[in-house]
Design a protein around this motif. Structure first.
Motif, mmCIF file in Angstrom:
data_model
loop_
_atom_site.group_PDB
_atom_site.id
_atom_site.type_symbol
_atom_site.label_atom_id
_atom_site.label_comp_id
_atom_site.label_asym_id
_atom_site.label_seq_id
_atom_site.Cartn_x
_atom_site.Cartn_y
_atom_site.Cartn_z
ATOM 1 N N ILE A 92 5.170 -6.936 0.072
ATOM 2 C CA ILE A 92 5.839 -5.978 -0.803
ATOM 3 C C ILE A 92 7.344 -6.224 -0.743
ATOM 4 C CG2 ILE A 92 6.368 -3.515 -1.117
ATOM 5 C CD1 ILE A 92 3.484 -2.978 -0.150
ATOM 6 N N ARG A 94 11.020 -4.671 -2.169
ATOM 7 C CA ARG A 94 11.585 -3.449 -2.765
ATOM 8 C C ARG A 94 13.072 -3.611 -3.039
ATOM 9 N NH1 ARG A 94 8.039 0.768 -1.652
ATOM 10 N NH2 ARG A 94 6.496 0.329 -0.028
ATOM 11 N N SER A 100 5.538 4.632 -1.059
ATOM 12 C CA SER A 100 5.302 4.854 0.373
ATOM 13 C C SER A 100 6.579 4.731 1.206
ATOM 14 C CB SER A 100 4.232 3.885 0.891
ATOM 15 O OG SER A 100 4.707 2.572 0.884
ATOM 16 N N LEU A 101 7.547 3.937 0.744
ATOM 17 C CA LEU A 101 8.810 3.834 1.511
ATOM 18 C C LEU A 101 9.555 5.169 1.471
ATOM 19 C CD1 LEU A 101 11.029 1.585 2.742
ATOM 20 C CD2 LEU A 101 12.197 2.360 0.706
ATOM 21 N N ASP A 129 -5.000 -0.676 3.818
ATOM 22 C CA ASP A 129 -3.901 -1.660 3.824
ATOM 23 C C ASP A 129 -2.695 -1.201 4.652
ATOM 24 O OD1 ASP A 129 -5.504 -3.096 2.033
ATOM 25 O OD2 ASP A 129 -4.416 -2.395 0.269
ATOM 26 N N ASP A 175 9.974 -2.305 -7.306
ATOM 27 C CA ASP A 175 9.292 -2.982 -6.195
ATOM 28 C C ASP A 175 8.077 -3.724 -6.754
ATOM 29 O OD1 ASP A 175 7.205 -1.106 -6.530
ATOM 30 O OD2 ASP A 175 8.022 0.232 -5.016
ATOM 31 N N SER A 201 0.854 -4.118 -10.248
ATOM 32 C CA SER A 201 1.336 -4.415 -8.895
ATOM 33 C C SER A 201 2.859 -4.363 -8.777
ATOM 34 C CB SER A 201 0.816 -5.783 -8.453
ATOM 35 O OG SER A 201 1.114 -6.749 -9.440
ATOM 36 N N CYS A 202 3.519 -3.847 -9.835
ATOM 37 C CA CYS A 202 4.991 -3.711 -9.792
ATOM 38 C C CYS A 202 5.355 -2.267 -10.126
ATOM 39 C CB CYS A 202 5.652 -4.541 -10.889
ATOM 40 S SG CYS A 202 5.329 -6.291 -10.852
ATOM 41 N N ARG A 203 6.532 -1.837 -9.724
ATOM 42 C CA ARG A 203 7.087 -0.609 -10.317
ATOM 43 C C ARG A 203 8.191 -1.037 -11.278
ATOM 44 N NH1 ARG A 203 5.874 2.137 -5.271
ATOM 45 N NH2 ARG A 203 4.416 3.792 -5.813
#
Ligand code: UDP
Length: 253
Positions: A92, A94, A100-101, A129, A175, A201-203
């Motif tokens: 990951i 960012r 989650s961070l 995960d 991210d 799978s991206c923001r």
């Protein structure tokens, strides 16, 4: 025609044996899942969009010398990829705090990070995960120190490429997650980008409005996921003019 052999079915994709040894056909499903598959739905056209978008990003990476598994797109939902041994880590990267961070460290979503932060999660759905450190990775032999150096360098190159491509169309790459595969060329082995790179799978946040154009639209019930992904594809000039009509007929009143 002989039926193809299914190798693996995941949450968003199915892998079939490819036409030549060392190749795999990757089929993009319309299934959307979140929170470790506790939330599920079928989103019409998502597979078509992700197939196209992943092709676009992987081709761009290949062109700048970042090796990926992508060989060519076969049709609306399938692409031919190089078969590889997946390293059991989710990488990951960012640029802004989110997800989650933000939760873990209490940093407000959208806060710009002083430098890109790279995190590693152990790929295991049963465990959700979990975040792991390089100590775990070395101790359990998931990747060598040389692999980790290569993974970090690949991840940062993908970040630079993806950030630039997105910024050019008015989108912040907040991210993303990538997966890495190992391939053998004779006696040599090397690492390549595998799996997919897509709004799943991206923001991706619109720079002007902050509008979310990624899977958070589904995770957080923010509207139509197809519309969000179509907007990303439209800005990048990825979808052929009538492709959305094929997947989503428009009603005329
Ligand atoms: N991500 C992903 N698959 C996963 C976990 C995360 O593609 O199994 C992506 C996610 O879409 C986001 C980035 O990795 O772009 C960081 O996710 P985060 O750790 O914040 O987890 P989340 O909040 O999505 O649970």
């Amino acid at each position: 025609m002989a039926r193809r052999k299914k190798i693996y079915e995941g949450k968003a994709k199915i892998l079939y044996e490819g036409p030549e040894p060392g190749t795999i056909v990757q089929y993009f499903k319309d299934d959307a899942t979140a929170f470790n598959a506790q939330k599920k739905d079928v989103v019409d056209g998502k597979g078509v969009l992700n197939n196209r978008l992943s092709e676009y990003f992987m081709t761009g990476l290949n062109n700048i010398g970042v090796p990926t598994h992508f060989i060519r797109r076969l049709n609306m939902r399938e692409q031919l990829v190089r078969s590889c041994e997946i390293i059991p880590l989710e990488i990951i990267v960012r640029n802004f705090a989110a997800g989650s961070l933000s939760k873990r460290l209490g940093i407000e979503e959208g806060t710009s990070l002083p430098r890109p932060i790279v995190e590693y999660c152990y790929k295991d759905d049963k465990l959700g995960d979990p975040l792991v450190t390089e100590e775990h990775i070395a101790a359990f032999g998931w990747a060598s120190q040389q692999d980790m150096d290569d993974i970090l360098s690949l991840a940062l190159r993908v970040n630079d490429f993806m950030s630039g491509v997105m910024m050019a169309v008015g989108i912040n790459l907040v991210d993303f997650k990538i997966e890495i595969g190992r391939v053998y060329d004779g006696d040599f082995q090397r690492l390549i980008i595998a799996d997919e790179i897509s709004p799943d799978s991206c923001r991706l946040w619109d720079i002007e409005t902050g509008q979310k154009l990624d899977k958070d639209v589904f995770r957080r019930d923010l509207g139509s996921l197809t519309d969000a992904y179509t907007e990303v594809a439209r800005r990048l000039g990825v979808m052929p003019k009538n492709a959305t009509q094929i997947t989503r007929p428009t009603l005329i009143n």
